[in-house]
Structures are given as structure tokens and as C-alpha cells.
Design a protein around this motif. Structure first.
Motif, mmCIF file in Angstrom:
data_model
loop_
_atom_site.group_PDB
_atom_site.id
_atom_site.type_symbol
_atom_site.label_atom_id
_atom_site.label_comp_id
_atom_site.label_asym_id
_atom_site.label_seq_id
_atom_site.Cartn_x
_atom_site.Cartn_y
_atom_site.Cartn_z
ATOM 1 N N ASP A 149 -59.357 12.077 -0.949
ATOM 2 C CA ASP A 149 -60.788 12.174 -1.239
ATOM 3 C C ASP A 149 -61.262 13.624 -1.211
ATOM 4 O OD1 ASP A 149 -60.842 9.468 -1.516
ATOM 5 O OD2 ASP A 149 -61.778 9.062 0.431
ATOM 6 N N LYS A 150 -60.713 14.414 -0.299
ATOM 7 C CA LYS A 150 -61.083 15.835 -0.215
ATOM 8 C C LYS A 150 -60.661 16.567 -1.485
ATOM 9 C CE LYS A 150 -60.431 20.012 2.591
ATOM 10 N NZ LYS A 150 -60.004 20.840 1.433
ATOM 11 N N LYS A 151 -59.453 16.302 -1.951
ATOM 12 C CA LYS A 151 -58.973 16.937 -3.181
ATOM 13 C C LYS A 151 -59.844 16.533 -4.368
ATOM 14 C CE LYS A 151 -54.103 17.466 -1.898
ATOM 15 N NZ LYS A 151 -52.706 17.043 -2.186
ATOM 16 N N GLU A 152 -60.243 15.259 -4.409
ATOM 17 C CA GLU A 152 -61.095 14.782 -5.498
ATOM 18 C C GLU A 152 -62.457 15.482 -5.469
ATOM 19 O OE1 GLU A 152 -61.787 10.507 -7.425
ATOM 20 O OE2 GLU A 152 -62.749 10.702 -5.459
ATOM 21 N N ARG A 153 -63.028 15.638 -4.255
ATOM 22 C CA ARG A 153 -64.316 16.336 -4.142
ATOM 23 C C ARG A 153 -64.188 17.788 -4.574
ATOM 24 N NH1 ARG A 153 -64.510 13.412 0.747
ATOM 25 N NH2 ARG A 153 -63.875 15.275 1.919
ATOM 26 N N ASP A 154 -63.099 18.441 -4.171
ATOM 27 C CA ASP A 154 -62.877 19.837 -4.560
ATOM 28 C C ASP A 154 -62.739 19.974 -6.067
ATOM 29 O OD1 ASP A 154 -62.957 20.582 -1.918
ATOM 30 O OD2 ASP A 154 -60.778 20.703 -1.661
ATOM 31 N N THR A 155 -62.015 19.051 -6.672
ATOM 32 C CA THR A 155 -61.823 19.078 -8.128
ATOM 33 C C THR A 155 -63.151 18.885 -8.855
ATOM 34 O OG1 THR A 155 -59.569 18.214 -7.954
ATOM 35 C CG2 THR A 155 -60.676 17.960 -10.083
ATOM 36 N N LYS A 156 -63.956 17.930 -8.397
ATOM 37 C CA LYS A 156 -65.249 17.666 -9.032
ATOM 38 C C LYS A 156 -66.189 18.860 -8.869
ATOM 39 C CE LYS A 156 -65.277 12.617 -8.833
ATOM 40 N NZ LYS A 156 -65.928 11.407 -8.297
ATOM 41 N N ARG A 157 -66.140 19.501 -7.685
ATOM 42 C CA ARG A 157 -66.990 20.665 -7.464
ATOM 43 C C ARG A 157 -66.611 21.810 -8.412
ATOM 44 N NH1 ARG A 157 -66.052 21.250 -2.556
ATOM 45 N NH2 ARG A 157 -64.594 22.992 -2.603
ATOM 46 N N LYS A 158 -65.310 22.030 -8.582
ATOM 47 C CA LYS A 158 -64.854 23.089 -9.486
ATOM 48 C C LYS A 158 -65.230 22.764 -10.929
ATOM 49 C CE LYS A 158 -60.992 24.580 -6.582
ATOM 50 N NZ LYS A 158 -59.519 24.617 -6.425
#
Length: 217
Positions: A149-158
Motif C-alpha cells: 500500500d505504501k508503494k502504491e501511495r508513493d506511485t500515485k503521488r509521483k
């Protein structure tokens, strides 16, 4: 305790709960893109396939589906006794859990994307799959889900940052284009304002009529 297997076909991770309480943990900690398997019309373990990039539930390798079906059938008290059972499967994101459901019980958001396959027991395949089996604790599932979930949030933020920058650049480009058009218009109007027609002085054909300069003769 949760059981982990490894697919013999594509090295996909397969996991299932030991009982209905661990099934509840799996409902909580699955990935949305995981595929859930269950024996139709009988109680059974909840078995999940963690798909790899490029895989899709409606085009899964039949051999992977067979592996999942074998594990699911084998871990159903009643299904294990049946010569053949129907296995249903769908994306984990299609599972619906409401407050009035029993422990480990789920429904579906959309029945149209629930698939099925029929399976007979394949002892040889099951023995091979058992050799890949390991046990982990539910909190390990939580840690893996939190990291995902953290990786997904980071990807969406970028992705949002890139989108915002592109929008800013587009706005600036339009502003510059509008300004350039405005300058071009001003330049044309200025040239028109300073221009006079030679016919006004020299007459038609450029011949001097003398009307405007008689006072200087």
C-alpha cells in the motif's frame, strides 16, 4: 497460521488460511489484484493467488488454475470427499464483506466476474505443491500489505506530481501563445496606422497633381 505455496508453473505465490479465523485475516490483508478461490456450495479454505504483472484473472494459465483448484478442493472437508467439485474464483477486490456475515464469510460485488472450473483430485500434483508449502503468521501478511500500500501511495503521488507539472506547462504554453498573438496583432495595427496611399499625393498611376504642395512653389 497461514500456509504459503509456490506455483509450479510461474512461481506465483499461493496462500490460504488454516481455519475460518485466518480466512478473515486473508480477507483483511489480501491485495486487490489477488485471485480468490473457493469450493462452490461447500465450506473450504480461502485460497489466494498473488498475480504477477501482466497476468489477468480472465486469462490465467489453465495450469495455474488447476493448481489452485487442487489446493482448494483438498482443503474442503466435504469437497475432498467428492469425486469432482466446482471451484469458483474471482478478483479479491470483488469480495464483499458486510457486518452481518459470519466469520470467514464473503459475498460478491459483481457476480458476472466470478469464474468457475471443475476439478478431480490429482494426487501427483498435490504432492509436488506440498513440497513448496511453508507456514507464516497473519501479521506477516499485514506487513506485506502495508508495504504494498505504501508503494502504491508513493506511485500515485509521483504520478500526480507529473500530472500537475504537465498542467502547469500547458497553461504557461497557452499564455505565451496568447501573448505572441497579441504582439503580432499590435504590430500589424501599427503598420496599418502609419501607411498612406501614394495615390493620395500623386494621383492615380503615381502622377503628381500638385494639389497638396502648391504653397511651396
Amino acid at each position: 497460521m497461514v500456509y504459503y505455496f509456490t506455483s509450479l508453473v510461474a512461481s506465483n505465490v499461493i496462500y490460504m488460511g488454516k481455519d475460518k479465523f485466518e480466512n478473515e485475516d486473508l480477507i483483511k490483508y489480501h491485495f486487490p489484484e489477488d485471485v480468490w478461490f473457493h469450493v462452490d456450495k461447500h465450506s473450504s479454505a480461502h485460497v489466494y493467488l498473488r498475480m504477477s504483472e501482466g497476468q489477468a484473472v480472465d486469462t490465467l494459465d489453465p495450469q495455474i488454475v488447476e493448481e489452485m483448484a487442487q489446493i482448494t478442493k483438498e482443503n474442503s472437508i466435504q469437497g475432498k470427499k467428492e469425486p469432482m467439485v466446482k471451484i469458483i474464483y474471482t478478483l479479491a477486490s470483488n469480495l464483499k464483506k458486510t457486518g452481518n456475515m459470519d466469520t470467514g464469510e464473503v459475498g460478491f460485488h459483481n457476480r458476472n466476474i466470478v469464474y468457475s472450473t471443475a476439478v478431480k483430485r490429482n494426487k501427483e500434483l498435490l504432492n509436488k505443491l506440498r513440497k513448496t508449502q511453508v507456514e507464516i503468521y497473519p501479521q506477516d501478511l499485514k506487513a506485506v500489505k502495508d508495504e504494498r500500500d505504501k508503494k502504491e501511495r508513493d506511485t500515485k503521488r509521483k504520478e500526480q506530481q507529473v500530472k500537475t507539472q504537465q498542467e502547469k506547462e500547458l497553461i504557461e504554453k497557452k499564455r505565451v501563445e496568447k501573448l505572441e498573438k497579441s504582439y503580432d496583432s499590435m504590430f500589424v495595427d501599427s503598420k496599418k496606422g502609419n501607411k498612406y496611399d501614394v495615390d493620395d499625393v500623386f494621383g492615380e498611376g503615381g502622377e503628381y497633381t500638385g494639389s497638396d504642395f502648391d504653397d511651396f512653389i
